[in-house]
Design a protein around this motif. Structure first.
Motif, PDB file in Angstrom:
ATOM      1  N   GLY A  19       0.818  -1.212   0.000  1.00 36.91           N
ATOM      2  CA  GLY A  19       0.000   0.000   0.000  1.00 36.91           C
ATOM      3  C   GLY A  19       0.848   1.257   0.000  1.00 36.91           C
ATOM      4  O   GLY A  19       0.536   2.231  -0.696  1.00 36.91           O
ATOM      5  N   ALA A  20       1.928   1.232   0.749  1.00 34.25           N
ATOM      6  CA  ALA A  20       2.827   2.394   0.794  1.00 34.25           C
ATOM      7  C   ALA A  20       3.493   2.623  -0.557  1.00 34.25           C
ATOM      8  O   ALA A  20       3.653   3.775  -0.990  1.00 34.25           O
ATOM      9  N   ARG A  21       3.879   1.550  -1.233  1.00 36.39           N
ATOM     10  CA  ARG A  21       4.488   1.701  -2.565  1.00 36.39           C
ATOM     11  C   ARG A  21       3.482   2.258  -3.561  1.00 36.39           C
ATOM     12  O   ARG A  21       3.814   3.102  -4.398  1.00 36.39           O
ATOM     13  N   HIS A  74       6.626  -4.063  -9.582  1.00 39.19           N
ATOM     14  CA  HIS A  74       7.151  -2.838  -8.972  1.00 39.19           C
ATOM     15  C   HIS A  74       6.410  -2.506  -7.672  1.00 39.19           C
ATOM     16  O   HIS A  74       6.996  -1.986  -6.726  1.00 39.19           O
ATOM     17  N   LEU A  75       5.123  -2.829  -7.632  1.00 41.54           N
ATOM     18  CA  LEU A  75       4.305  -2.497  -6.479  1.00 41.54           C
ATOM     19  C   LEU A  75       4.345  -3.561  -5.390  1.00 41.54           C
ATOM     20  O   LEU A  75       4.170  -3.249  -4.223  1.00 41.54           O
ATOM     21  N   GLU A  79      11.188  -4.781  -2.015  1.00 39.12           N
ATOM     22  CA  GLU A  79      12.043  -3.612  -1.868  1.00 39.12           C
ATOM     23  C   GLU A  79      11.284  -2.529  -1.122  1.00 39.12           C
ATOM     24  O   GLU A  79      10.060  -2.484  -1.117  1.00 39.12           O
ATOM     25  N   ARG A  80      12.038  -1.618  -0.513  1.00 40.47           N
ATOM     26  CA  ARG A  80      11.420  -0.503   0.212  1.00 40.47           C
ATOM     27  C   ARG A  80      10.678   0.404  -0.755  1.00 40.47           C
ATOM     28  O   ARG A  80      11.110   0.586  -1.889  1.00 40.47           O
ATOM     29  N   PRO A  81       9.571   1.020  -0.299  1.00 38.40           N
ATOM     30  CA  PRO A  81       8.852   1.946  -1.176  1.00 38.40           C
ATOM     31  C   PRO A  81       9.699   3.166  -1.482  1.00 38.40           C
ATOM     32  O   PRO A  81      10.527   3.568  -0.653  1.00 38.40           O
ATOM     33  N   PRO A  82       9.540   3.741  -2.674  1.00 34.88           N
ATOM     34  CA  PRO A  82      10.292   4.948  -3.017  1.00 34.88           C
ATOM     35  C   PRO A  82       9.914   6.089  -2.088  1.00 34.88           C
ATOM     36  O   PRO A  82       8.778   6.204  -1.652  1.00 34.88           O
ATOM     37  N   SER A  83      10.872   6.931  -1.791  1.00 37.17           N
ATOM     38  CA  SER A  83      10.630   8.066  -0.914  1.00 37.17           C
ATOM     39  C   SER A  83       9.897   9.161  -1.687  1.00 37.17           C
ATOM     40  O   SER A  83      10.232   9.447  -2.819  1.00 37.17           O
ATOM     41  N   THR A  84       8.911   9.761  -1.049  1.00 33.58           N
ATOM     42  CA  THR A  84       8.208  10.875  -1.684  1.00 33.58           C
ATOM     43  C   THR A  84       8.704  12.208  -1.163  1.00 33.58           C
ATOM     44  O   THR A  84       8.270  13.246  -1.590  1.00 33.58           O
TER      45      THR A  84
END
Length: 87
Positions: A19-21, A74-75, A79-84
Motif C-alpha cells: 500500500g505504501a508503494r 514494482h508495487l 524492496e522498500r517503497p520509493p521516498s516521496t
C-alpha cells in the motif's frame, strides 16, 4: 524453496508495504486518489483499502498498476517503497 512461517503475522506488514508503494507511486506522479479511482473504475473504499494495506484482490492490484503505468512487480516487490520526500 522457502516454507511459509507457522503464523501469518508477517502478512499485514507486507500488505502495508504494498500500500505504501502504491501511494508513493501515485504521489510521485502527482495523481490524486480520485484520478486513480476514475481511471481504474474503482470505488473510494477500494483504493483506501489498497493504500492502507487491507486485503486486496489481485484484479484490483492489476488495475492500479495499469493506471499508474508500472509493472505489478514494482508495487509488490519486497524492496522498500520509493521516498516521496526526496531524501
Amino acid at each position: 524453496m522457502q516454507e511459509v512461517p507457522d503464523d501469518d503475522d508477517w502478512i499485514p506488514d507486507h500488505r502495508r508495504a504494498i500500500g505504501a508503494r502504491i501511494r508513493a507511486e501515485r504521489e510521485r506522479q502527482n495523481l490524486t486518489q480520485e484520478q486513480v479511482i476514475l481511471a481504474g473504475r474503482l470505488d473510494r473504499v477500494t483504493i483506501w483499502r489498497v493504500e492502507t494495506g487491507q486485503e486486496s484482490k489481485l484484479s484490483t492490484l492489476l488495475k492500479v498498476a495499469h493506471v499508474l503505468g508500472v509493472p505489478l512487480s514494482h508495487l509488490v516487490s519486497d524492496e522498500r517503497p520509493p521516498s516521496t520526500t526526496g531524501t
